[in-house]
Write an enzyme that holds these catalytic residues in place. Structure first.
Site, PDB file in Angstrom:
ATOM      1  CD  GLU A 182      -4.071  -3.219   3.085  1.00 42.68           C
ATOM      2  OE1 GLU A 182      -3.368  -4.149   3.550  1.00 42.68           O
ATOM      3  OE2 GLU A 182      -4.184  -2.122   3.648  1.00 42.68           O
ATOM      4  CG  ASN A 183       1.297  -6.032  -0.505  1.00 41.12           C
ATOM      5  OD1 ASN A 183       0.705  -6.177   0.565  1.00 41.12           O
ATOM      6  ND2 ASN A 183       2.491  -6.531  -0.715  1.00 41.12           N
TER       7      ASN A 183
END
Lengths: 223, 244
Positions: A49-50
């Site tokens: 997600e990052n």
């Protein structure tokens, strides 16, 4: 015959359903183990997600670069084909239907596909991260979990009692005892450990297990 | 035009009491530690800025960066998705004592609210959170048979971000996953301050490689060899340093 699958074996079983070329997000913790068991000849592309697609394994201790971490804030590596992007693009990949599979942990999964995996109640500091986003958009949302809680209560339930992460989002559950699909508001049993009777499995499950054709034996190597 | 500012103190000078400040970073990656610490220095010298609302994915780790801001008492409210970390004690203790507010936002909703703020979109609909406690009280609507939650844009008075290379016009590149929230926060703040590891003349960044165009950036301050929050925490660092 083992009484139940180990976490590694549950992860192994889930990995067998990931197709070559699939874009996959693995939840923090136990689900990350699925990456270790990609079948020979298949290559999935892992999303974090990052803001990384196609990252590699953890570096050797001492070789960490703290600009290169996964959603669990553990160091990862780049490899040929890695891509970086910002957070809004990352979650466009998630919600926009571009991921093939998301594999998550669970406190409870309900027979209608509701998932509770972010909060055990009002105590302490609430934290949600990307869990509520990940359950929407991936073509398949699978859960890997022990079949029952540490004190023996069913984790596959008629209705979740813990705070929901998402409504009607889970499509398949890989447990320590069985593989169960969620179809039209029902648990449909696909595989179970051969040594376990259907009645025994049902007694450990909080909602009716439906049958749709033959139930296969759930078999995993020692991993 | 030259957006360079020579000192960190000057770069954070415009931040006033009660402002909303977006701070880049996901955990330690991309955290603009030097800008944050310059802001703490100003607070310790002048008593301002305080009562800040800070927008970040997390709520600090250890006793440096955002955790140090909270520990100093500068922060009234955190807007974040995951206020836990390896050492979240600073935030946790104040939150449980009722001394700091928390607006918990799903991570992708946080990113999209910031993007929307920068793009002039006051609200949007997302499937995230529908039917959960975090959507309580928010308008919902059905589109093509699915239910969605209305979320509003998020804007800030100031964004503090960390980039790798910046030119005098404010064009930026980032380093690996340190990019995370910085490009969208740069868009969503009235004033964006970027610390860059390397400042270059215009032309020093290939136009094809620019990630954040300079229109979104108000000033850059060069900080060669910036500290990594993770390294500081592994060394049990405090800011300001604790002397025995």
């Amino acid at each position: 015959m083992t009484a139940k699958l180990t976490n590694a074996q549950i992860a192994w079983r889930a990995a067998q359903d990931i197709q070559d070329g699939a874009y996959v997000n693995l939840g923090i913790g136990f689900p990350e183990m699925v990456a270790r068991f990609q079948p020979e000849g298949r290559q999935a592309v892992f999303h974090t997600e990052n803001g990384i697609l196609g990252f590699g394994e953890a570096p050797a201790p001492g070789q960490e670069d703290w600009d290169l971490i996964n959603a669990g804030k553990k160091a990862v590596t780049i490899k040929p084909g890695t891509a970086f992007f910002h957070h809004a693009d990352s979650f466009a990949m998630v919600r926009g239907g571009h991921l093939d599979v998301a594999i998550l942990g669970a406190y409870q999964v309900a027979q209608n596909g509701d998932l509770a995996n972010w909060s055990t109640g009002p105590k302490g500091v609430p934290a949600v991260g990307g869990a509520m986003d990940l359950v929407h958009g991936a073509k398949r949302v699978a859960v890997i979990t022990d079949h029952v809680t540490k004190d023996g209560k069913p984790k596959l339930v008629a209705a979740c009692t813990l705070p929901l992460t998402g409504v009607g989002c889970v499509t398949r559950v890989y447990t320590s005892l069985a593989v169960v699909d969620i179809v039209d508001g029902c648990f449909v049993l696909r595989e179970k450990l051969a040594a376990l009777s259907l009645d025994d499995l049902q007694s450990l499950t909080g909602a009716p297990l439906h049958l749709d054709g033959a139930v296969a034996d759930l078999t995993c190597p020692e991993v | 035009m030259d957006k360079r500012i020579s000192s960190l103190a000057a770069a954070v000078a415009g931040i006033e009491d009660g402002m909303t400040v977006m701070i880049g970073g996901f955990g330690g990656s991309g955290a603009p530690i030097e800008l944050i610490h310059a802001l703490i220095d100003r607070y310790r010298a002048t008593g301002s800025p305080k009562n800040l609302t800070v927008i970040n994915n997390n709520a600090g780790n250890g006793h440096v960066g955002i955790a140090a801001m909270i520990e100093q008492g500068m922060v009234a409210k955190m807007v974040c998705s995951f206020p836990r970390s390896a050492d979240p004690r600073v935030f946790t203790e104040r939150y449980l004592a009722g001394e700091i507010d928390l607006e918990l936002v799903p991570q992708g909703t946080l990113a999209e609210r910031i993007r929307a703020g920068g793009a002039g979109i006051p609200a949007f609909y997302t499937p995230t959170g529908f039917g959960t406690d975090l959507a309580k009280g928010k308008p919902v609507a059905e589109f093509d048979g699915r239910s969605y939650v209305q979320e509003r844009w998020l804007k800030a008075d100031v964004a503090l971000i960390k980039a790798e290379t910046g030119d005098h016009l404010g064009n930026l590149t980032y380093r690996m996953a340190a990019r995370n929230f910085a490009p969208i926060m740069a868009m969503a703040a009235a004033r964006t301050v970027a610390q860059v590891s390397r400042a270059v003349e215009p032309g020093g960044i290939d136009p094809e490689a620019v990630v954040t165009p300079g229109i979104f950036v108000d000033c850059i301050v060069e900080v060669p060899n910036p500290a990594q929050e993770e390294d500081l925490n592994r060394a049990n660092a405090y800011y300001p340093e604790v002397t025995a």
